[in-house]
Scaffold this motif. Structure first.
Motif, short mmCIF file in Angstrom:
data_model
loop_
_atom_site.label_atom_id
_atom_site.label_comp_id
_atom_site.label_asym_id
_atom_site.label_seq_id
_atom_site.Cartn_x
_atom_site.Cartn_y
_atom_site.Cartn_z
N ILE A 74 33.16 38.39 46.26
CA ILE A 74 32.74 37.66 44.81
C ILE A 74 32.59 36.29 44.84
CG2 ILE A 74 33.69 37.82 42.47
CD1 ILE A 74 34.79 40.70 42.86
N SER A 75 33.78 35.58 45.27
CA SER A 75 33.82 34.23 45.52
C SER A 75 32.52 33.59 46.06
CB SER A 75 34.91 33.81 46.07
OG SER A 75 35.21 32.36 46.25
N PHE A 76 32.08 34.35 47.25
CA PHE A 76 30.73 33.59 47.70
C PHE A 76 29.47 33.83 46.85
CE2 PHE A 76 27.36 34.04 50.51
CZ PHE A 76 27.43 32.78 51.34
N LEU A 77 29.48 35.21 46.37
CA LEU A 77 28.20 35.33 45.74
C LEU A 77 28.10 34.58 44.27
CD1 LEU A 77 28.07 39.21 46.31
CD2 LEU A 77 26.70 37.42 47.06
N LEU A 116 34.64 29.80 38.83
CA LEU A 116 35.34 30.96 38.97
C LEU A 116 35.89 31.15 40.50
CD1 LEU A 116 33.85 33.68 36.60
CD2 LEU A 116 36.11 32.16 36.32
N SER A 117 34.97 30.61 41.27
CA SER A 117 35.35 30.85 42.75
C SER A 117 36.25 29.83 43.14
CB SER A 117 34.11 30.34 43.30
OG SER A 117 32.81 31.14 43.36
N PHE A 118 36.69 28.83 42.44
CA PHE A 118 38.12 28.10 42.55
C PHE A 118 39.35 29.03 42.36
CE2 PHE A 118 35.00 24.59 41.42
CZ PHE A 118 34.99 23.99 42.88
N LEU A 119 39.25 30.23 41.55
CA LEU A 119 40.03 31.13 41.57
C LEU A 119 40.11 32.37 42.56
CD1 LEU A 119 40.16 31.33 37.69
CD2 LEU A 119 41.69 30.13 38.97
N ALA A 120 38.88 32.69 42.60
CA ALA A 120 38.58 33.79 43.38
C ALA A 120 38.94 33.52 44.97
CB ALA A 120 37.21 34.63 43.46
N GLY A 121 38.58 32.26 45.56
CA GLY A 121 38.57 31.80 46.76
C GLY A 121 39.96 31.83 47.28
N ALA A 181 37.24 38.12 57.47
CA ALA A 181 36.04 38.01 56.72
C ALA A 181 36.31 37.83 55.16
CB ALA A 181 35.32 39.38 56.72
N GLY A 182 37.43 38.14 54.69
CA GLY A 182 37.82 37.81 53.32
C GLY A 182 38.38 36.21 53.28
N ILE A 183 38.95 35.92 54.17
CA ILE A 183 39.27 34.65 54.37
C ILE A 183 38.19 33.53 54.45
CG2 ILE A 183 40.63 32.78 55.84
CD1 ILE A 183 42.57 35.10 56.43
N VAL A 184 37.23 33.83 55.14
CA VAL A 184 36.05 33.07 55.56
C VAL A 184 35.07 33.05 54.35
CG1 VAL A 184 33.87 32.72 56.78
CG2 VAL A 184 36.05 33.37 57.98
N LEU A 185 34.95 34.12 53.78
CA LEU A 185 34.14 34.16 52.52
C LEU A 185 34.73 33.54 51.40
CD1 LEU A 185 32.90 37.93 52.48
CD2 LEU A 185 31.52 35.76 52.76
N GLY A 186 36.05 33.57 51.28
CA GLY A 186 36.73 32.84 50.25
C GLY A 186 36.67 31.45 50.09
N ALA A 187 36.83 30.79 51.40
CA ALA A 187 36.77 29.52 51.77
C ALA A 187 35.31 28.94 51.64
CB ALA A 187 37.28 29.09 53.03
N ALA A 188 34.35 29.78 52.14
CA ALA A 188 33.05 29.43 51.80
C ALA A 188 32.57 29.16 50.44
CB ALA A 188 31.87 30.23 52.67
N GLY A 189 33.09 30.21 49.50
CA GLY A 189 32.78 30.26 48.05
C GLY A 189 33.30 29.13 47.20
#
Length: 224
Positions: free
Chosen positions: A63-66, A76-81, A103-111
């Motif tokens: 969600i953070s990445f998308l 909102l990515s600053f919260l979800a990430g 995968a969750g950690i990488v996507l959150g950081a990328a978001g």
């Protein structure tokens, strides 16, 4: 006689229905009887490890990445990430599904990274567009007439007897409009300059108008 003949035999383990229990299962039961704490662990019975936190990290990270690349909503990515990263780290410590947690950690950081870049770009362009602007209105006319121009907050109307000029400064979007009309077949001209650059001009008879805020003005901005 051998010592083995005097050693008491260990009775075979039985289940609640007094049926013989296989030797391997009896060993497990004996181990659980000696260490009661093991009976609360699913791993002792061969059950797969839980994956709740790892899945949560993956979903929140996705969600953070998308949403990161969407202006305004991307903040909102600053919260979800961070949530995805925290859940992923906890999942790794609890030895949950490693691939999902990472995968969750990488996507959150990328978001968070993408959201930061988009936010900086939006702030930069907003600062370039919304600011203090100076507009110069110029009218050429060989007869009396009426002009109407935008002063940054409202449209002002003035009577003129010939050529006319007005400078206006305001804070807001780079929008300006000027119109002039005269009775008969008077030759009229209008010109609008925004922040020192000519934005639009027009000539005609009877009535003419000049309006900025169109693509013609944007192409005349520095760097365009």
């Amino acid at each position: 006689m051998s010592d083995q003949s005097s050693r008491p035999e260990t009775p075979a383990a039985t289940d609640p229905h007094d049926r013989p229990v296989p030797e391997s299962q009896g060993a497990v039961q004996d181990l659980q009887a000696r260490h009661p704490g093991l009976t609360g662990h699913d791993h002792a019975a061969g059950a797969p490890p839980p994956m709740g936190l790892a899945i949560a990290a993956l979903v929140i990270g996705a969600i953070s990445f998308l949403e990161a690349s969407v202006p305004v909503i991307g903040v909102l990515s600053f919260l979800a990430g961070p949530l995805a990263i925290v859940f992923g780290v906890i999942a790794l410590r609890k030895r949950q599904k490693k691939a999902l947690a990472i995968a969750g950690i990488v996507l959150g950081a990328a978001g968070m990274l993408i959201a930061g870049i988009v936010t900086i770009m939006v702030a930069y362009f907003a600062n370039q567009i919304i600011g203090t602007h100076t507009v110069r209105y110029v009218v050429t006319s060989d007869r009396p007439g009426t002009v109407a121009y935008f002063n940054g907050t409202e449209t002002v109307t003035e009577e003129i007897n010939g050529d006319w000029q007005r400078d206006v400064s305001f804070t807001g979007l780079p929008y300006a409009s000027l119109s002039v009309d005269s009775e008969g077949t008077a030759t009229l001209g209008c010109q609008v300059s925004m922040d020192g650059s000519s934005a639009t001009t027009n000539t005609g008879t009877g009535e003419v108008s000049c309006v900025t805020g169109n693509m013609q003005f944007w192409h005349q901005l520095p760097g365009q």
